[in-house]
Design a protein around this motif. Structure first.
Motif, short mmCIF file in Angstrom:
data_model
loop_
_atom_site.label_atom_id
_atom_site.label_comp_id
_atom_site.label_asym_id
_atom_site.label_seq_id
_atom_site.Cartn_x
_atom_site.Cartn_y
_atom_site.Cartn_z
N VAL A 1 1.01 -1.13 -0.08
CA VAL A 1 0.02 0.00 -0.19
C VAL A 1 0.94 1.19 0.10
O VAL A 1 2.19 1.15 0.51
N CYS A 2 0.48 2.30 -0.66
CA CYS A 2 1.19 3.59 -0.80
C CYS A 2 0.41 4.84 -0.44
O CYS A 2 -0.89 4.79 -1.00
N PHE A 3 0.65 5.78 0.08
CA PHE A 3 -0.12 6.76 0.79
C PHE A 3 0.71 8.15 0.89
O PHE A 3 1.76 7.76 1.32
N LEU A 4 0.06 9.28 0.98
CA LEU A 4 0.90 10.39 1.23
C LEU A 4 0.97 10.25 2.82
O LEU A 4 0.40 9.89 3.59
N SER A 5 2.16 10.88 3.24
CA SER A 5 2.62 10.53 4.64
C SER A 5 2.05 11.24 5.68
O SER A 5 1.86 10.84 6.90
N LEU A 6 1.35 12.48 5.15
CA LEU A 6 0.44 13.15 6.17
C LEU A 6 -1.01 12.41 6.22
O LEU A 6 -1.74 13.07 7.02
N LYS A 7 -1.33 11.41 5.61
CA LYS A 7 -2.73 10.94 5.76
C LYS A 7 -2.79 9.95 7.07
O LYS A 7 -1.81 9.38 7.17
N ARG A 8 -3.58 10.19 7.80
CA ARG A 8 -3.66 9.71 9.01
C ARG A 8 -3.99 8.18 9.05
O ARG A 8 -4.60 7.81 8.15
N HIS A 9 -3.18 7.35 9.72
CA HIS A 9 -3.54 6.09 9.81
C HIS A 9 -3.10 5.39 10.82
O HIS A 9 -2.38 5.89 11.73
N HIS A 10 -3.56 4.13 11.30
CA HIS A 10 -3.23 3.32 12.39
C HIS A 10 -3.43 1.78 12.36
O HIS A 10 -3.82 1.41 11.20
N VAL A 11 -3.06 0.93 13.16
CA VAL A 11 -2.98 -0.38 12.78
C VAL A 11 -3.67 -1.08 14.07
O VAL A 11 -3.38 -0.81 15.24
N ASP A 12 -4.82 -1.80 13.75
CA ASP A 12 -5.41 -2.44 15.01
C ASP A 12 -4.55 -3.55 15.74
O ASP A 12 -3.59 -3.72 15.17
N ARG A 13 -5.03 -3.78 16.83
CA ARG A 13 -4.44 -4.59 17.85
C ARG A 13 -4.01 -6.15 17.13
O ARG A 13 -5.07 -6.59 16.50
N VAL A 14 -2.95 -6.49 17.25
CA VAL A 14 -2.80 -7.95 16.56
C VAL A 14 -3.10 -8.67 17.62
O VAL A 14 -2.87 -8.80 18.87
N VAL A 15 -4.15 -9.87 17.20
CA VAL A 15 -4.46 -10.76 18.42
C VAL A 15 -3.72 -12.26 18.36
O VAL A 15 -3.66 -13.08 19.53
N ALA A 16 -3.21 -12.47 17.15
CA ALA A 16 -2.53 -13.83 17.13
C ALA A 16 -1.27 -13.62 16.00
O ALA A 16 -1.60 -12.87 14.95
N GLY A 17 -0.20 -14.32 16.31
CA GLY A 17 0.85 -14.23 15.35
C GLY A 17 1.72 -13.20 15.13
O GLY A 17 1.49 -12.37 16.20
N GLU A 18 2.52 -13.01 14.18
CA GLU A 18 3.34 -11.68 14.25
C GLU A 18 3.09 -11.19 12.85
O GLU A 18 3.25 -11.55 11.73
N ARG A 19 2.93 -9.63 12.79
CA ARG A 19 2.49 -8.89 11.86
C ARG A 19 3.87 -8.25 11.30
O ARG A 19 4.50 -7.59 12.07
#
Length: 196
Positions: free
Chosen positions: A163-181
């Motif tokens: 994925v590619c986006f403008l760096s000032l676009k707000r973003h976040h990542v949900d909690r990982v519940v199993a495994g390794e992201r």
């Protein structure tokens, strides 16, 4: 040749009106293995940071120019994606458009990037590549200008997806519940390549 003035996306509100581009299967298995290998070989003290509970570990692959030196073809391919994205969103390119930071992220159960206002300040374009897909949770999300929060887990779910986006676009990542992201994060800017 003189540098042209780059149009800057000054605020996250401006950047929130832009979209996240996806390129499924951008990296092949051999390229993914090479990124994992580079992260394993990085010097731990000089190039790693950890969350207080070890649920998030970041290895800085740009330290000493390691990423570009070790994987020049991949560097150029990702740089081309970032340049194309910036121009597509109305930006003008200067003669300088280089890597600001290359990071290898490992997020373990309980970890994520929870701040919905997070931006990659100082950079113009961010490229994320998924290196592992054997995890649960950890969806990549972006607050949009219309007030909704978009989930990109349909296009950013398999090893090698980009994925590619403008760096000032707000973003976040949900909690990982199993495994390794595991994700490769590359940020590009209008400056010379940073190697620290």
């Amino acid at each position: 040749r003189g540098a042209r003035t780059m149009r800057r996306f000054e605020t996250s509100a401006e950047a929130s009106r832009t979209r996240v581009d996806a390129r499924p299967g951008f990296l092949a298995a051999a390229e993914i293995a090479a990124v994992h290998d580079l992260a394993r070989r990085a010097a731990p003290k000089a190039t790693r940071s950890r969350s207080h509970d070890d649920t998030r570990v970041v290895t800085y692959l740009s330290h000493g120019g390691a990423f570009r030196r070790a994987l020049p073809g991949l560097y150029e391919r990702c740089r081309a994606v970032a340049r194309d994205k910036y121009v597509a969103e109305g930006g003008e390119l200067s003669d300088v458009f280089e890597l600001r930071v290359a990071e290898y992220h490992i997020v373990r159960p309980g970890g994520g990037l929870f701040d919905p206002q997070h931006v990659d300040a100082g950079s113009l374009v961010t490229v994320d590549v998924l290196l592992e897909d054997a995890f649960e949770g950890g969806a990549f999300r972006t607050p949009e200008a219309n007030g909704r929060v978009a989930s990109h887990d349909r296009v950013f779910k398999n090893k090698g997806d980009l994925v590619c986006f403008l760096s000032l676009k707000r973003h976040h990542v949900d909690r990982v519940v199993a495994g390794e992201r595991r994700v490769l994060v590359l940020e590009f800017w209008a400056g010379v390549e940073r190697t620290c």
